[in-house]
Write a protein that holds these residues in place. Structure first.
Motif, PDB file in Angstrom:
ATOM      1  N   ALA A  60       0.854  -1.192   0.000  1.00 41.37           N
ATOM      2  CA  ALA A  60       0.000   0.000   0.000  1.00 41.37           C
ATOM      3  C   ALA A  60       0.889   1.239   0.000  1.00 41.37           C
ATOM      4  N   GLY A  61       1.132   1.805  -1.169  1.00 43.97           N
ATOM      5  CA  GLY A  61       1.989   2.971  -1.259  1.00 43.97           C
ATOM      6  C   GLY A  61       3.456   2.593  -1.163  1.00 43.97           C
ATOM      7  N   ILE A  62       4.315   3.618  -1.265  1.00 49.89           N
ATOM      8  CA  ILE A  62       5.755   3.403  -1.203  1.00 49.89           C
ATOM      9  C   ILE A  62       6.397   4.479  -0.340  1.00 49.89           C
ATOM     10  N   ALA A  63       7.605   4.196   0.127  1.00 51.22           N
ATOM     11  CA  ALA A  63       8.456   5.205   0.767  1.00 51.22           C
ATOM     12  C   ALA A  63       9.634   5.455  -0.161  1.00 51.22           C
ATOM     13  N   VAL A  64      10.077   6.707  -0.224  1.00 52.36           N
ATOM     14  CA  VAL A  64      11.201   7.071  -1.088  1.00 52.36           C
ATOM     15  C   VAL A  64      12.243   7.831  -0.281  1.00 52.36           C
ATOM     16  N   SER A  65      13.453   7.900  -0.825  1.00 56.27           N
ATOM     17  CA  SER A  65      14.524   8.617  -0.150  1.00 56.27           C
ATOM     18  C   SER A  65      14.870   9.939  -0.813  1.00 56.27           C
ATOM     19  N   THR A  66      14.317  10.185  -1.999  1.00 56.81           N
ATOM     20  CA  THR A  66      14.547  11.455  -2.696  1.00 56.81           C
ATOM     21  C   THR A  66      13.244  11.924  -3.333  1.00 56.81           C
ATOM     22  N   TYR A  83       7.899  10.576   1.640  1.00 57.69           N
ATOM     23  CA  TYR A  83       9.294  11.008   1.510  1.00 57.69           C
ATOM     24  C   TYR A  83       9.916  10.854   2.885  1.00 57.69           C
ATOM     25  N   ALA A  84      10.688   9.771   3.050  1.00 63.49           N
ATOM     26  CA  ALA A  84      11.085   9.315   4.381  1.00 63.49           C
ATOM     27  C   ALA A  84      12.426   9.874   4.852  1.00 63.49           C
ATOM     28  N   VAL A  85      12.664  11.139   4.552  1.00 67.24           N
ATOM     29  CA  VAL A  85      13.841  11.863   5.035  1.00 67.24           C
ATOM     30  C   VAL A  85      13.343  13.211   5.538  1.00 67.24           C
ATOM     31  N   ALA A  86      13.840  13.642   6.698  1.00 69.82           N
ATOM     32  CA  ALA A  86      13.395  14.946   7.209  1.00 69.82           C
ATOM     33  C   ALA A  86      13.600  16.013   6.138  1.00 69.82           C
ATOM     34  N   ILE A  87      12.536  16.728   5.811  1.00 72.97           N
ATOM     35  CA  ILE A  87      12.584  17.608   4.653  1.00 72.97           C
ATOM     36  C   ILE A  87      13.323  18.907   4.963  1.00 72.97           C
ATOM     37  N   ALA A  88      14.199  19.278   4.051  1.00 71.45           N
ATOM     38  CA  ALA A  88      14.871  20.571   4.142  1.00 71.45           C
ATOM     39  C   ALA A  88      13.888  21.654   3.680  1.00 71.45           C
ATOM     40  N   PRO A  89      13.863  22.817   4.337  1.00 71.82           N
ATOM     41  CA  PRO A  89      12.930  23.877   3.922  1.00 71.82           C
ATOM     42  C   PRO A  89      13.036  24.221   2.443  1.00 71.82           C
ATOM     43  N   SER A  90      14.229  24.127   1.879  1.00 68.83           N
ATOM     44  CA  SER A  90      14.420  24.465   0.465  1.00 68.83           C
ATOM     45  C   SER A  90      13.712  23.499  -0.478  1.00 68.83           C
ATOM     46  N   LYS A  91      13.287  22.340   0.036  1.00 63.57           N
ATOM     47  CA  LYS A  91      12.626  21.346  -0.805  1.00 63.57           C
ATOM     48  C   LYS A  91      11.109  21.395  -0.694  1.00 63.57           C
ATOM     49  N   LEU A  92      10.585  22.309   0.106  1.00 57.19           N
ATOM     50  CA  LEU A  92       9.136  22.376   0.277  1.00 57.19           C
ATOM     51  C   LEU A  92       8.428  22.783  -1.010  1.00 57.19           C
ATOM     52  N   SER A  93       9.057  23.629  -1.808  1.00 57.57           N
ATOM     53  CA  SER A  93       8.426  24.037  -3.073  1.00 57.57           C
ATOM     54  C   SER A  93       8.221  22.842  -3.988  1.00 57.57           C
ATOM     55  N   LYS A  94       9.239  21.991  -4.093  1.00 56.08           N
ATOM     56  CA  LYS A  94       9.119  20.806  -4.942  1.00 56.08           C
ATOM     57  C   LYS A  94       8.088  19.839  -4.370  1.00 56.08           C
ATOM     58  N   CYS A 103      -0.348  14.266  -6.274  1.00 49.89           N
ATOM     59  CA  CYS A 103       0.383  13.227  -5.536  1.00 49.89           C
ATOM     60  C   CYS A 103       0.051  13.328  -4.049  1.00 49.89           C
ATOM     61  N   SER A 104      -0.288  12.210  -3.445  1.00 51.23           N
ATOM     62  CA  SER A 104      -0.554  12.176  -2.010  1.00 51.23           C
ATOM     63  C   SER A 104       0.777  12.005  -1.277  1.00 51.23           C
ATOM     64  N   LEU A 105       1.600  13.045  -1.351  1.00 53.19           N
ATOM     65  CA  LEU A 105       2.938  13.006  -0.770  1.00 53.19           C
ATOM     66  C   LEU A 105       2.885  13.328   0.716  1.00 53.19           C
ATOM     67  N   LYS A 106       3.541  12.486   1.501  1.00 49.22           N
ATOM     68  CA  LYS A 106       3.696  12.743   2.929  1.00 49.22           C
ATOM     69  C   LYS A 106       5.155  13.105   3.183  1.00 49.22           C
ATOM     70  N   SER A 128      -1.244  23.156   2.303  1.00 44.99           N
ATOM     71  CA  SER A 128      -1.015  22.333   3.480  1.00 44.99           C
ATOM     72  C   SER A 128      -0.246  21.078   3.101  1.00 44.99           C
ATOM     73  N   PHE A 129       0.209  20.367   4.105  1.00 46.50           N
ATOM     74  CA  PHE A 129       0.945  19.128   3.919  1.00 46.50           C
ATOM     75  C   PHE A 129       0.437  18.077   4.889  1.00 46.50           C
ATOM     76  N   ASP A 130       0.690  16.813   4.536  1.00 46.89           N
ATOM     77  CA  ASP A 130       0.512  15.706   5.476  1.00 46.89           C
ATOM     78  C   ASP A 130       1.887  15.382   6.042  1.00 46.89           C
ATOM     79  N   VAL A 131       2.003  15.416   7.370  1.00 46.99           N
ATOM     80  CA  VAL A 131       3.324  15.321   7.993  1.00 46.99           C
ATOM     81  C   VAL A 131       3.375  14.203   9.031  1.00 46.99           C
ATOM     82  N   TYR A 132       4.471  13.476   9.034  1.00 48.13           N
ATOM     83  CA  TYR A 132       4.814  12.532  10.093  1.00 48.13           C
ATOM     84  C   TYR A 132       5.928  13.139  10.938  1.00 48.13           C
ATOM     85  N   ILE A 133       5.921  12.852  12.216  1.00 51.38           N
ATOM     86  CA  ILE A 133       7.048  13.196  13.080  1.00 51.38           C
ATOM     87  C   ILE A 133       7.914  11.951  13.233  1.00 51.38           C
TER      88      ILE A 133
END
Length: 377
Positions: A60-66, A83-94, A103-106, A128-133
């Motif tokens: 059910a879905g996938i996890a990615v590193s980039t 996206y299973a890496v803590a996101i850098a603020p500079s990547k929020l636009s992408k 895309c149902s990106l978390k 808005s975003f869907d976020v995991y801690i």
């Protein structure tokens, strides 16, 4: 043995499709029996055909590193992506570009600063975003502890900032250092307990936390109870490797990735077999060096993928590998003449796969397909 293996350019990354499918089935059955969703981490293969096989088996879905992985697999019709890496603020636009395209990106974070950056970006774009801690369940790498005051502070900042707090997630990377079923079951329980405790702490503060995501290949395969968990993540199981073999979760006969190599020379007096599989093919990963059995740069196998007793790729230069036996006395020149083709099982499937732009995927009947592999960020 496929006659086509004699015609491939070497070094080449080979996938044994039958072994891969068996590995996929094994992990999917484990998740099903534990009553949780399976979200494969596709950073191991970064290959559409492999990911499609995992989804076909029930993932059910996938996890990615980039985010490049996210973009690529979304274009292929896969929309449930973590996206299973803590996101850098500079990547929020992408990240937002992907979400706005459907895309149902978390995304994940593990700091108050990271949470505030997401809130500020969302307000500036009215989105808005869907976020995991991310939770630190074993002091292995990143994440916040389940009992740290910062956990609820992060959750509160997201929730009150209009961001959907989807849940908590963790990765018990310390499991790679273990090698008994008892130890692996114990750390799987630590992983589960710590992540569930984090979710309960957030809920006790009156905040939502519907999802609890855990996983590493060793803990996923050794967990016996995932009470409170909603999702299991694992990645390297699809191929396995020598590091996983040393943890005890697979046999050598289950490793689905190998490197095809050619003997290009010898040092007879030293007992050396020189191959064209240096560290540019195998990678510099020496993950087994800190485990109970050091396999050098890889286990040398026959062309039929049968390990040769005592023969390891013991050192590597950029394009040269040096294989030798545990004990002297074998005439390597006559036993392994120049032109002989061998296969090498790698320490770390993710790292070795990353050295190649594509895989040569070998069917049970010996036919071969070429499967592209994604690279870059």
């Amino acid at each position: 043995m496929s006659p086509m293996l004699e015609t491939l350019n070497t070094p080449a990354a080979l996938i044994d499709i039958a072994r891969m499918q068996s590995n996929i089935t094994r992990m999917q059955l484990q998740a099903d029996q534990l009553g949780v969703r399976l979200r494969p981490h596709v950073k191991t293969s970064k290959c559409l055909q492999v990911v499609q096989a995992q989804i076909a088996a029930g993932a059910a879905g996938i996890a990615v590193s980039t985010l490049k992985e996210a973009e690529t697999f979304f274009k292929e019709g896969i929309s449930d992506i973590l996206y299973a890496v803590a996101i850098a603020p500079s990547k929020l636009s992408k990240a937002w570009a992907l979400r706005s395209a459907g895309c149902s990106l978390k995304i994940i974070i593990d700091s108050l600063v990271g949470a505030q950056a997401i809130v500020e970006f969302a307000r500036s774009r009215d989105c808005s975003f869907d976020v995991y801690i991310e939770i630190d369940s074993d002091h292995h790498r990143s994440g916040v502890r389940s009992d740290a005051p910062a956990l609820v502070e992060i959750a509160s900042a997201l929730h009150h900032g209009g961001i959907a707090l989807l849940g908590v997630m963790t990765h018990a990377g310390e499991s790679y250092k273990l090698n008994t079923p008892e130890a692996l079951r114990a750390i799987a329980e630590v992983e589960r307990r710590e992540c569930v405790a984090a979710a309960e702490a957030i809920r006790a503060a009156g905040l939502p936390c519907p999802e609890v995501s855990v996983g590493s290949t060793p803990t996923a395969l050794n967990a016996v109870d995932l009470n409170g968990v909603t999702e299991l993540r694992a990645g390297v199981y699809v191929f396995f490797d020598l590091v996983m073999h040393n943890t005890g979760v697979c046999t050598l006969s289950e490793l689905a990735l190998s490197v095809l190599t050619t003997v290009i020379g010898h040092q007879r007096e030293k007992g050396w077999i020189i191959t064209d599989s240096g560290w540019m093919a195998m990678s510099r990963d020496r993950g087994t060096q800190s485990q109970t059995k050091d396999f050098g740069y890889g286990v040398v196998c026959t062309l039929e993928d049968e390990p040769v007793e005592g023969l390891l790729l013991r050192s590597a230069n950029q394009e040269h590998g040096i294989a030798s036996f545990d004990l002297p006395g074998i005439d390597v020149v006559s036993e392994y003449p120049i032109g002989t083709r061998l296969r090498i099982l790698p320490n770390h499937a993710c790292a070795t796969g990353a050295q190649f732009p594509n895989y040569d995927a070998v069917h049970r009947d010996g036919s071969i397909e070429q499967w592209a592999r994604l690279y870059g960020w």
